[in-house]
Design a protein around this motif. Structure first.
Motif, PDB file in Angstrom:
ATOM      1  N   GLU A 136     -15.720   2.663  16.532  1.00  0.00           N
ATOM      2  CA  GLU A 136     -15.343   3.844  17.305  1.00  0.00           C
ATOM      3  C   GLU A 136     -14.726   3.437  18.645  1.00  0.00           C
ATOM      4  O   GLU A 136     -13.736   4.026  19.080  1.00  0.00           O
ATOM      5  N   ARG A 137     -15.307   2.436  19.304  1.00  0.00           N
ATOM      6  CA  ARG A 137     -14.737   1.963  20.574  1.00  0.00           C
ATOM      7  C   ARG A 137     -13.344   1.385  20.364  1.00  0.00           C
ATOM      8  O   ARG A 137     -12.437   1.625  21.163  1.00  0.00           O
ATOM      9  N   GLU A 138     -13.167   0.619  19.282  1.00  0.00           N
ATOM     10  CA  GLU A 138     -11.848   0.049  19.003  1.00  0.00           C
ATOM     11  C   GLU A 138     -10.811   1.139  18.744  1.00  0.00           C
ATOM     12  O   GLU A 138      -9.674   1.037  19.202  1.00  0.00           O
ATOM     13  N   MET A 139     -11.205   2.186  18.015  1.00  0.00           N
ATOM     14  CA  MET A 139     -10.283   3.290  17.756  1.00  0.00           C
ATOM     15  C   MET A 139      -9.936   4.022  19.055  1.00  0.00           C
ATOM     16  O   MET A 139      -8.793   4.429  19.255  1.00  0.00           O
ATOM     17  N   GLU A 140     -10.916   4.180  19.940  1.00  0.00           N
ATOM     18  CA  GLU A 140     -10.664   4.849  21.215  1.00  0.00           C
ATOM     19  C   GLU A 140      -9.695   4.027  22.069  1.00  0.00           C
ATOM     20  O   GLU A 140      -8.768   4.579  22.665  1.00  0.00           O
ATOM     21  N   VAL A 141      -9.883   2.724  22.088  1.00  0.00           N
ATOM     22  CA  VAL A 141      -8.976   1.851  22.840  1.00  0.00           C
ATOM     23  C   VAL A 141      -7.569   1.929  22.250  1.00  0.00           C
ATOM     24  O   VAL A 141      -6.576   2.020  22.992  1.00  0.00           O
ATOM     25  N   LYS A 142      -7.496   1.931  20.926  1.00  0.00           N
ATOM     26  CA  LYS A 142      -6.188   2.021  20.274  1.00  0.00           C
ATOM     27  C   LYS A 142      -5.501   3.342  20.610  1.00  0.00           C
ATOM     28  O   LYS A 142      -4.304   3.385  20.894  1.00  0.00           O
ATOM     29  N   ARG A 143      -6.263   4.430  20.621  1.00  0.00           N
ATOM     30  CA  ARG A 143      -5.707   5.736  20.943  1.00  0.00           C
ATOM     31  C   ARG A 143      -5.202   5.767  22.396  1.00  0.00           C
ATOM     32  O   ARG A 143      -4.092   6.243  22.667  1.00  0.00           O
ATOM     33  N   TYR A 144      -5.990   5.233  23.319  1.00  0.00           N
ATOM     34  CA  TYR A 144      -5.554   5.189  24.718  1.00  0.00           C
ATOM     35  C   TYR A 144      -4.303   4.332  24.874  1.00  0.00           C
ATOM     36  O   TYR A 144      -3.403   4.672  25.638  1.00  0.00           O
ATOM     37  N   ARG A 145      -4.244   3.226  24.159  1.00  0.00           N
ATOM     38  CA  ARG A 145      -3.087   2.340  24.235  1.00  0.00           C
ATOM     39  C   ARG A 145      -1.833   3.058  23.742  1.00  0.00           C
ATOM     40  O   ARG A 145      -0.764   2.969  24.351  1.00  0.00           O
ATOM     41  N   GLU A 146      -1.965   3.790  22.627  1.00  0.00           N
ATOM     42  CA  GLU A 146      -0.819   4.540  22.100  1.00  0.00           C
ATOM     43  C   GLU A 146      -0.372   5.624  23.074  1.00  0.00           C
ATOM     44  O   GLU A 146       0.834   5.819  23.285  1.00  0.00           O
ATOM     45  N   GLU A 147      -1.334   6.316  23.685  1.00  0.00           N
ATOM     46  CA  GLU A 147      -0.978   7.341  24.664  1.00  0.00           C
ATOM     47  C   GLU A 147      -0.253   6.729  25.858  1.00  0.00           C
ATOM     48  O   GLU A 147       0.729   7.283  26.354  1.00  0.00           O
ATOM     49  N   LEU A 148      -0.723   5.580  26.312  1.00  0.00           N
ATOM     50  CA  LEU A 148      -0.085   4.906  27.440  1.00  0.00           C
ATOM     51  C   LEU A 148       1.337   4.475  27.084  1.00  0.00           C
ATOM     52  O   LEU A 148       2.267   4.669  27.879  1.00  0.00           O
ATOM     53  N   LEU A 149       1.520   3.942  25.897  1.00  0.00           N
ATOM     54  CA  LEU A 149       2.864   3.527  25.476  1.00  0.00           C
ATOM     55  C   LEU A 149       3.802   4.720  25.365  1.00  0.00           C
ATOM     56  O   LEU A 149       4.975   4.640  25.750  1.00  0.00           O
ATOM     57  N   GLN A 150       3.280   5.835  24.851  1.00  0.00           N
ATOM     58  CA  GLN A 150       4.111   7.039  24.762  1.00  0.00           C
ATOM     59  C   GLN A 150       4.491   7.534  26.147  1.00  0.00           C
ATOM     60  O   GLN A 150       5.629   7.939  26.374  1.00  0.00           O
ATOM     61  N   GLU A 151       3.551   7.516  27.066  1.00  0.00           N
ATOM     62  CA  GLU A 151       3.830   7.951  28.439  1.00  0.00           C
ATOM     63  C   GLU A 151       4.862   7.035  29.099  1.00  0.00           C
ATOM     64  O   GLU A 151       5.773   7.506  29.787  1.00  0.00           O
ATOM     65  N   GLN A 152       4.740   5.741  28.856  1.00  0.00           N
ATOM     66  CA  GLN A 152       5.718   4.806  29.423  1.00  0.00           C
ATOM     67  C   GLN A 152       7.099   5.051  28.824  1.00  0.00           C
ATOM     68  O   GLN A 152       8.106   4.978  29.532  1.00  0.00           O
ATOM     69  N   ALA A 153       7.162   5.358  27.537  1.00  0.00           N
ATOM     70  CA  ALA A 153       8.450   5.639  26.895  1.00  0.00           C
ATOM     71  C   ALA A 153       9.064   6.902  27.485  1.00  0.00           C
ATOM     72  O   ALA A 153      10.284   6.944  27.722  1.00  0.00           O
ATOM     73  N   ARG A 154       8.249   7.918  27.738  1.00  0.00           N
ATOM     74  CA  ARG A 154       8.758   9.154  28.356  1.00  0.00           C
ATOM     75  C   ARG A 154       9.301   8.880  29.747  1.00  0.00           C
ATOM     76  O   ARG A 154      10.338   9.403  30.143  1.00  0.00           O
ATOM     77  N   GLN A 155       8.612   8.049  30.516  1.00  0.00           N
ATOM     78  CA  GLN A 155       9.052   7.735  31.856  1.00  0.00           C
ATOM     79  C   GLN A 155      10.381   6.973  31.821  1.00  0.00           C
ATOM     80  O   GLN A 155      11.250   7.201  32.647  1.00  0.00           O
ATOM     81  N   ARG A 156      10.514   6.073  30.872  1.00  0.00           N
ATOM     82  CA  ARG A 156      11.773   5.320  30.761  1.00  0.00           C
ATOM     83  C   ARG A 156      12.934   6.253  30.399  1.00  0.00           C
ATOM     84  O   ARG A 156      14.040   6.100  30.906  1.00  0.00           O
ATOM     85  N   LYS A 157      12.661   7.207  29.480  1.00  0.00           N
ATOM     86  CA  LYS A 157      13.715   8.166  29.122  1.00  0.00           C
ATOM     87  C   LYS A 157      14.090   9.037  30.316  1.00  0.00           C
ATOM     88  O   LYS A 157      15.245   9.365  30.514  1.00  0.00           O
ATOM     89  N   ALA A 158      13.083   9.419  31.112  1.00  0.00           N
ATOM     90  CA  ALA A 158      13.350  10.272  32.270  1.00  0.00           C
ATOM     91  C   ALA A 158      14.151   9.501  33.329  1.00  0.00           C
ATOM     92  O   ALA A 158      15.006  10.084  34.015  1.00  0.00           O
ATOM     93  N   GLU A 159      13.906   8.207  33.455  1.00  0.00           N
ATOM     94  CA  GLU A 159      14.637   7.392  34.440  1.00  0.00           C
ATOM     95  C   GLU A 159      16.055   7.120  34.002  1.00  0.00           C
ATOM     96  O   GLU A 159      16.948   6.992  34.814  1.00  0.00           O
ATOM     97  N   ALA A 160      16.265   7.025  32.707  1.00  0.00           N
ATOM     98  CA  ALA A 160      17.600   6.672  32.181  1.00  0.00           C
ATOM     99  C   ALA A 160      18.562   7.818  32.189  1.00  0.00           C
ATOM    100  O   ALA A 160      18.607   8.793  32.733  1.00  0.00           O
TER     101      ALA A 160
END
Length: 64
Positions: free
Chosen positions: A40-64
Motif C-alpha cells: 500500500e505504501r509503494e502504491m501511494e508513493v507511485k501515485r504521488y510520483r505520477e501526480e508530480l510528473l503530471q503537474e510538472q508536464a502541465r507547468q512545462r506546457k504552460a511555460e512553452a
C-alpha cells in the motif's frame, strides 16, 4: 502404568503441537499484514510520483 504415561505424553505432545501451530499462524498473519502495508505504501508513493510528473508536464506546457 504404560497407558497412563503414553496418554500423558500424547496429551503433552498435542498441546505443544497446537501452541506451536498457533504461534506459526500468528507469525504468518503478521507477515502478511506487513507485506500488505508495504504494498500500500509503494502504491501511494507511485501515485504521488505520477501526480508530480503530471503537474510538472502541465507547468512545462504552460511555460512553452
Amino acid at each position: 502404568m504404560v497407558k497412563v504415561a503414553t496418554y500423558f505424553a500424547m496429551t503433552l505432545g498435542a498441546f505443544v503441537f497446537w501452541q506451536t501451530m498457533d504461534k506459526v499462524h500468528v507469525w504468518i498473519a503478521l507477515h502478511q499484514d506487513e507485506k500488505q502495508e508495504r504494498l500500500e505504501r509503494e502504491m501511494e508513493v507511485k501515485r504521488y510520483r505520477e501526480e508530480l510528473l503530471q503537474e510538472q508536464a502541465r507547468q512545462r506546457k504552460a511555460e512553452a
